[in-house]
Design a protein around this motif. Structure first.
Motif, mmCIF file in Angstrom:
data_model
loop_
_atom_site.group_PDB
_atom_site.id
_atom_site.type_symbol
_atom_site.label_atom_id
_atom_site.label_comp_id
_atom_site.label_asym_id
_atom_site.label_seq_id
_atom_site.Cartn_x
_atom_site.Cartn_y
_atom_site.Cartn_z
ATOM 1 N N ASN A 51 37.565 59.045 37.730
ATOM 2 C CA ASN A 51 38.165 58.752 38.739
ATOM 3 C C ASN A 51 39.140 59.932 39.227
ATOM 4 O O ASN A 51 39.969 59.391 40.082
ATOM 5 C CB ASN A 51 38.987 57.455 38.535
ATOM 6 C CG ASN A 51 37.737 56.222 38.769
ATOM 7 O OD1 ASN A 51 37.405 55.806 39.497
ATOM 8 N ND2 ASN A 51 37.483 55.709 37.435
ATOM 9 N N ASN A 52 38.950 61.129 38.747
ATOM 10 C CA ASN A 52 40.071 62.148 38.898
ATOM 11 C C ASN A 52 41.537 61.737 38.854
ATOM 12 O O ASN A 52 42.288 62.115 39.521
ATOM 13 C CB ASN A 52 39.758 62.749 40.669
ATOM 14 C CG ASN A 52 38.290 63.221 40.905
ATOM 15 O OD1 ASN A 52 37.789 63.745 39.996
ATOM 16 N ND2 ASN A 52 37.807 63.141 42.171
ATOM 17 N N VAL A 53 41.539 61.265 37.649
ATOM 18 C CA VAL A 53 42.992 61.105 37.128
ATOM 19 C C VAL A 53 43.133 61.639 35.840
ATOM 20 O O VAL A 53 42.239 61.538 35.076
ATOM 21 C CB VAL A 53 43.236 59.504 36.920
ATOM 22 C CG1 VAL A 53 44.592 59.130 36.559
ATOM 23 C CG2 VAL A 53 42.988 58.719 38.242
ATOM 24 N N SER A 54 44.384 62.109 35.560
ATOM 25 C CA SER A 54 44.475 63.046 34.428
ATOM 26 C C SER A 54 45.489 62.328 33.366
ATOM 27 O O SER A 54 46.227 61.514 33.892
ATOM 28 C CB SER A 54 45.065 64.468 34.756
ATOM 29 O OG SER A 54 45.201 65.100 33.545
ATOM 30 N N ASP A 55 45.641 62.833 32.347
ATOM 31 C CA ASP A 55 46.669 62.416 31.256
ATOM 32 C C ASP A 55 47.833 63.336 31.393
ATOM 33 O O ASP A 55 47.709 64.458 32.082
ATOM 34 C CB ASP A 55 46.154 62.230 30.035
ATOM 35 C CG ASP A 55 47.316 61.694 29.109
ATOM 36 O OD1 ASP A 55 48.062 61.133 29.400
ATOM 37 O OD2 ASP A 55 47.152 61.896 27.833
ATOM 38 N N GLY A 56 48.915 63.137 30.851
ATOM 39 C CA GLY A 56 50.009 64.111 30.746
ATOM 40 C C GLY A 56 49.822 65.051 29.576
ATOM 41 O O GLY A 56 48.722 65.148 28.739
ATOM 42 N N GLY A 57 50.650 65.930 29.420
ATOM 43 C CA GLY A 57 50.849 66.769 28.097
ATOM 44 C C GLY A 57 49.823 67.788 28.138
ATOM 45 O O GLY A 57 49.114 68.373 28.780
ATOM 46 N N SER B 44 50.384 60.460 37.132
ATOM 47 C CA SER B 44 51.912 60.183 36.814
ATOM 48 C C SER B 44 51.816 58.686 36.541
ATOM 49 O O SER B 44 52.718 58.423 35.512
ATOM 50 C CB SER B 44 52.719 60.775 37.837
ATOM 51 O OG SER B 44 52.468 59.978 39.018
ATOM 52 N N ILE B 45 51.370 57.871 37.402
ATOM 53 C CA ILE B 45 51.739 56.455 37.270
ATOM 54 C C ILE B 45 50.965 56.035 35.769
ATOM 55 O O ILE B 45 51.251 55.453 35.042
ATOM 56 C CB ILE B 45 51.107 55.836 38.251
ATOM 57 C CG1 ILE B 45 51.896 56.046 39.598
ATOM 58 C CG2 ILE B 45 50.857 53.957 37.988
ATOM 59 C CD1 ILE B 45 51.192 55.537 40.891
ATOM 60 N N ALA B 46 49.714 56.654 35.546
ATOM 61 C CA ALA B 46 48.836 56.194 34.370
ATOM 62 C C ALA B 46 49.609 56.581 33.259
ATOM 63 O O ALA B 46 49.820 55.946 31.890
ATOM 64 C CB ALA B 46 47.564 56.892 34.344
ATOM 65 N N TYR B 47 50.228 58.063 33.141
ATOM 66 C CA TYR B 47 51.016 58.313 32.116
ATOM 67 C C TYR B 47 52.449 57.415 31.905
ATOM 68 O O TYR B 47 52.648 57.375 30.747
ATOM 69 C CB TYR B 47 51.451 59.863 32.338
ATOM 70 C CG TYR B 47 52.176 60.486 31.283
ATOM 71 C CD1 TYR B 47 51.589 61.089 30.031
ATOM 72 C CD2 TYR B 47 53.758 60.479 31.379
ATOM 73 C CE1 TYR B 47 52.279 61.525 29.060
ATOM 74 C CE2 TYR B 47 54.292 61.115 30.371
ATOM 75 C CZ TYR B 47 53.847 61.588 29.253
ATOM 76 O OH TYR B 47 54.621 62.188 28.327
ATOM 77 N N PHE B 48 52.963 57.285 32.898
ATOM 78 C CA PHE B 48 54.117 56.397 32.865
ATOM 79 C C PHE B 48 53.688 54.937 32.129
ATOM 80 O O PHE B 48 54.512 54.697 31.158
ATOM 81 C CB PHE B 48 54.806 55.963 34.257
ATOM 82 C CG PHE B 48 55.567 55.025 34.131
ATOM 83 C CD1 PHE B 48 57.135 55.484 33.909
ATOM 84 C CD2 PHE B 48 55.691 53.835 34.480
ATOM 85 C CE1 PHE B 48 58.216 54.523 33.674
ATOM 86 C CE2 PHE B 48 56.886 52.898 34.356
ATOM 87 C CZ PHE B 48 58.004 53.325 34.053
#
Length: 283
Positions: free
Chosen positions: A32-38, A177-181
């Motif tokens: 879904n073109n969503v990434s994680d952080g780090g 950023s929302i997913a990472y939060f």
């Protein structure tokens, strides 16, 4: 024998955590073109730009951070982190073409994806290993800068999400950023406040050996004071030690080895200034 069994169980739980994290990435976030952080987020962006396998990039980009973990926390943490990162690399490669379980619904993608990867990473962290190296970099920088580890993790990830926006667009960066939060909050719940520094207050009958072991194996200085029990007769010694979130499991192991009957109180530490009492390298 019991310690070996527990260590093997911890390794298995870290591998399971890596499996869960890989599943969340490959079946929900990345399609879904969503990434994680780090470092994982950097690996996802690099994989998209360079058309290289994500699993290989996760393994390669985490190498310098594993070295930081070895220097700052010790061999066992580095070993467990290597197992976790390699497992994450392998599982993301294996799951690369698995069916996407959620598509299109941005809210559902970020919530479910964040919860899944947060649970997986939290499970690994709870058992003494890490799946992402940015935490280790934040620990190192916290020694040099007047900021806490959690603040630095947030600061470093802001650059990661700027990088994400160049590939997945502004919407993708915001969703990432929302997913990472959400993932960070799930990790917090699993680890009971694992996202910040902690102060240990330890009442031990063997405080001298305990302080020596903490300084030798964690590179941390401690303070101690003589206190009086409520019966106004018994004299006790209380050791106080400030650690970062990645060192908690190792400190508990040190205490259990030196004095299994020690009284331990653990407090969340919102902020601190190191002054002249600085952490030393353990190697």
């Amino acid at each position: 024998m019991k310690q070996k069994t527990m260590f093997i169980i911890r390794i298995l739980l870290i591998i399971i955590g890596a499996f869960i994290t890989a599943y969340g990435l490959e079946s929900i976030l990345i399609p879904n073109n969503v990434s994680d952080g780090g470092v994982t987020g950097i690996s996802i962006v690099s994989s998209t730009l360079l058309n290289l396998p994500l699993g290989i990039l996760i393994g390669i980009l985490n190498i310098p951070f594993v070295w930081l973990g070895y220097k700052q926390i010790g061999k066992k943490f580095a070993f467990l982190s290597i197992i976790g990162i390699l497992s994450l690399s392998i599982f993301t490669s294996i799951m690369h073409n698995i069916p996407t379980i959620i598509e299109g619904d941005s809210l559902l993608v970020t919530v479910v994806g964040g919860v899944i990867i947060g649970f997986g990473m939290g499970l690994a962290l709870r058992n003494g290993g890490a799946l992402d190296g940015i935490d280790m970099l934040a620990v190192l920088l916290s020694r040099k800068l007047p900021f806490g580890t959690s603040d630095l993790i947030l600061f470093l990830n802001s650059f990661v999400f700027i990088l994400v926006s160049t590939v997945f667009g502004l919407k993708g960066a915001i969703l990432s950023s929302i997913a990472y939060f959400i993932a960070s909050k799930v990790i917090h719940i699993i680890e009971e406040g694992f996202s910040g520094s902690k102060t240990f207050k330890i009442i031990s009958s063997n405080h001298e050996t305990l302080i020596t072991e903490i300084q030798t194996k964690l590179g941390r200085y401690c303070t101690y004071s003589v206190i009086t029990a409520s019966d106004m007769q018994t004299q006790l010694t209380e050791v106080t030690c400030l650690i970062n979130r990645l060192e908690e499991q190792k400190l508990k192991e040190i205490i259990n080895t030196v004095d299994p009957k020690a009284y331990i109180a653990i407090y969340e530490t919102a902020d601190y200034h190191v002054g002249n009492i600085k952490k030393e390298d353990v190697h």
